[in-house]
Design a protein around this motif. Structure first.
Motif, short mmCIF file in Angstrom:
data_model
loop_
_atom_site.label_atom_id
_atom_site.label_comp_id
_atom_site.label_asym_id
_atom_site.label_seq_id
_atom_site.Cartn_x
_atom_site.Cartn_y
_atom_site.Cartn_z
N ARG A 162 -12.13 -16.86 10.81
CA ARG A 162 -10.87 -17.17 11.49
C ARG A 162 -9.82 -17.59 10.46
O ARG A 162 -10.10 -18.34 9.53
CB ARG A 162 -11.08 -18.24 12.56
CG ARG A 162 -11.56 -19.58 12.06
CD ARG A 162 -12.00 -20.43 13.24
NE ARG A 162 -12.04 -21.88 12.90
CZ ARG A 162 -12.39 -22.83 13.73
NH1 ARG A 162 -12.76 -22.51 14.98
NH2 ARG A 162 -12.38 -24.10 13.36
N GLY A 163 -8.62 -17.06 10.64
CA GLY A 163 -7.55 -17.31 9.68
C GLY A 163 -7.36 -16.21 8.67
O GLY A 163 -6.39 -16.21 7.91
N ASP A 164 -8.28 -15.24 8.65
CA ASP A 164 -8.07 -14.06 7.82
C ASP A 164 -7.05 -13.15 8.50
O ASP A 164 -6.63 -13.40 9.63
CB ASP A 164 -9.39 -13.32 7.57
CG ASP A 164 -10.28 -14.05 6.56
OD1 ASP A 164 -9.73 -14.83 5.76
OD2 ASP A 164 -11.51 -13.85 6.58
N ILE A 165 -6.66 -12.08 7.82
CA ILE A 165 -5.57 -11.22 8.28
C ILE A 165 -6.08 -9.84 8.67
O ILE A 165 -6.87 -9.23 7.93
CB ILE A 165 -4.49 -11.08 7.19
CG1 ILE A 165 -4.01 -12.47 6.73
CG2 ILE A 165 -3.32 -10.24 7.69
CD1 ILE A 165 -3.38 -13.32 7.79
N ALA A 166 -5.64 -9.35 9.81
CA ALA A 166 -5.99 -8.00 10.28
C ALA A 166 -4.72 -7.14 10.29
O ALA A 166 -3.70 -7.56 10.84
CB ALA A 166 -6.59 -8.05 11.68
N ILE A 167 -4.81 -5.96 9.68
CA ILE A 167 -3.64 -5.08 9.55
C ILE A 167 -4.00 -3.67 9.98
O ILE A 167 -4.93 -3.06 9.45
CB ILE A 167 -3.11 -5.05 8.11
CG1 ILE A 167 -2.78 -6.47 7.63
CG2 ILE A 167 -1.88 -4.16 7.99
CD1 ILE A 167 -2.38 -6.55 6.16
N SER A 168 -3.26 -3.14 10.95
CA SER A 168 -3.48 -1.75 11.34
C SER A 168 -2.94 -0.84 10.26
O SER A 168 -1.85 -1.06 9.73
CB SER A 168 -2.79 -1.45 12.67
OG SER A 168 -1.39 -1.48 12.53
N ASN A 169 -3.71 0.19 9.91
CA ASN A 169 -3.34 1.13 8.85
C ASN A 169 -2.93 0.39 7.57
O ASN A 169 -1.96 0.73 6.92
CB ASN A 169 -2.20 2.05 9.31
CG ASN A 169 -2.67 2.97 10.42
OD1 ASN A 169 -3.52 3.82 10.21
ND2 ASN A 169 -2.13 2.77 11.62
N GLY A 170 -3.70 -0.63 7.26
CA GLY A 170 -3.32 -1.53 6.18
C GLY A 170 -3.38 -0.97 4.78
O GLY A 170 -2.95 -1.63 3.84
N THR A 171 -3.91 0.23 4.58
CA THR A 171 -3.90 0.81 3.25
C THR A 171 -3.28 2.20 3.25
O THR A 171 -3.34 2.91 2.25
CB THR A 171 -5.33 0.92 2.68
OG1 THR A 171 -6.14 1.67 3.59
CG2 THR A 171 -5.95 -0.45 2.48
N ASP A 172 -2.68 2.59 4.35
CA ASP A 172 -2.09 3.92 4.46
C ASP A 172 -0.58 3.78 4.54
O ASP A 172 -0.03 3.34 5.54
CB ASP A 172 -2.62 4.63 5.72
CG ASP A 172 -2.23 6.09 5.76
OD1 ASP A 172 -1.22 6.46 5.13
OD2 ASP A 172 -2.91 6.86 6.44
N TYR A 173 0.11 4.14 3.46
CA TYR A 173 1.55 3.96 3.41
C TYR A 173 2.31 5.14 4.02
O TYR A 173 3.52 5.11 4.10
CB TYR A 173 2.02 3.78 1.95
CG TYR A 173 1.59 2.47 1.37
CD1 TYR A 173 2.45 1.38 1.35
CD2 TYR A 173 0.32 2.30 0.84
CE1 TYR A 173 2.07 0.16 0.82
CE2 TYR A 173 -0.07 1.09 0.31
CZ TYR A 173 0.80 0.02 0.30
OH TYR A 173 0.40 -1.18 -0.22
N GLU A 174 1.61 6.17 4.44
CA GLU A 174 2.28 7.37 4.91
C GLU A 174 2.11 7.60 6.41
O GLU A 174 3.00 8.10 7.07
CB GLU A 174 1.73 8.60 4.16
CG GLU A 174 1.91 8.52 2.64
CD GLU A 174 3.36 8.51 2.22
OE1 GLU A 174 4.19 9.04 2.97
OE2 GLU A 174 3.67 7.95 1.16
N LYS A 175 0.95 7.23 6.94
CA LYS A 175 0.66 7.58 8.32
C LYS A 175 0.38 6.34 9.16
O LYS A 175 0.01 5.30 8.67
CB LYS A 175 -0.56 8.51 8.37
CG LYS A 175 -0.37 9.83 7.63
CD LYS A 175 -1.63 10.65 7.69
CE LYS A 175 -1.47 11.97 6.94
NZ LYS A 175 -2.70 12.76 6.96
N GLY A 176 0.53 6.52 10.45
CA GLY A 176 0.14 5.47 11.39
C GLY A 176 1.20 4.42 11.61
O GLY A 176 2.17 4.30 10.89
N LEU A 177 1.00 3.65 12.65
CA LEU A 177 1.90 2.55 13.00
C LEU A 177 1.37 1.26 12.37
O LEU A 177 0.17 1.05 12.28
CB LEU A 177 1.96 2.39 14.52
CG LEU A 177 2.59 3.55 15.28
CD1 LEU A 177 2.37 3.37 16.78
CD2 LEU A 177 4.08 3.64 14.99
#
Length: 232
Positions: A162-177
């Motif tokens: 708990r307290g860590d960070i969740a990121i959608s498409n967190g390593t894709d700079y080109e695709k996804g929201l």
């Protein structure tokens, strides 16, 4: 000068005048657009400073109970000794009454709070650690760059606390929201993030953000913030 020559000259002058007018209007529009954004940002800042943005007592209790129910063998009130002290500080900051459930409607440059996910996560990080993440603290890819440059480290979901960070498409700079939230339990099966639908920091979802930003499982990436304070 005959009539046809006179008409031709008049048309040329009119055409030039029309083009000059278009040019002037284009310049005005280019200047006015950022000015309008600045005025809107000033208005939003004023509203944020003069409006009750915190969740109602009932709303806050409801959110806290939902988070409490997802703490196996521990309580939100008891500091966790499992994992990172930094992560625990962020978790506790996210639970503060003036952050959990807070309206993001008047956060400047966030489209009335619909694009405030980075802003609200950074609000909790700043309260916990005294700094924010990202050169542009309103933009998730900028946060990712900062994390990759030393403020954080990439982890697997089964390592998340708990307290860590969740990121959608967190390593894709080109695709996804893009979307970002804070893990609300160990294993990060519950994530708190800004609701783009309600414009408030109250959206509790699974780590896949209920599929709203990641269409398939596994698209979310997880980070642990490791920098204790801003370096001089």
């Amino acid at each position: 000068m005959d009539k046809s020559a006179s008409q031709s000259t008049s048309k040329t002058i009119l055409n030039r005048g029309f083009l000059v007018t278009l040019g002037i209007l284009a310049v005005i529009a280019a200047i006015a657009r950022p000015s309008a954004r600045w005025v809107k940002a000033q208005y939003d800042t004023y509203q944020a400073n003069n409006t009750v943005l915190t969740a109602s007592e009932n709303k806050y209790k409801e959110l806290l109970q939902s988070i409490e129910a997802n703490q196996p063998n521990k309580s939100v009130k008891t500091l966790s000794t499992n994992g990172s002290t930094i992560s625990e500080k962020i978790f506790q900051a996210a639970l503060l009454p003036d952050i959990l459930g807070r309206s993001s409607r008047y956060e400047p440059y966030t489209s009335n709070g619909t694009l405030a996910c980075a802003r609200m996560v950074n609000m909790a990080i700043n309260r916990a650690l005294g700094y924010q993440v990202g050169q542009n603290t309103l933009y998730v890819p900028s946060m990712v760059e900062d994390l990759d440059k030393g403020k954080g480290k990439r982890i697997d979901q089964n390592q998340a606390v708990r307290g860590d960070i969740a990121i959608s498409n967190g390593t894709d700079y080109e695709k996804g929201l893009w979307h970002i939230g804070i893990c609300m339990n160990d294993g990060c099966s519950l994530v708190l993030s800004n609701s783009p639908f309600k414009s408030e920091f109250s959206w509790l979802t699974n780590s896949n953000f209920d599929g709203a930003f990641d269409q398939f499982p596994g698209k979310t990436t997880f980070y642990r913030i490791v920098q204790k304070a801003v370096k001089d």
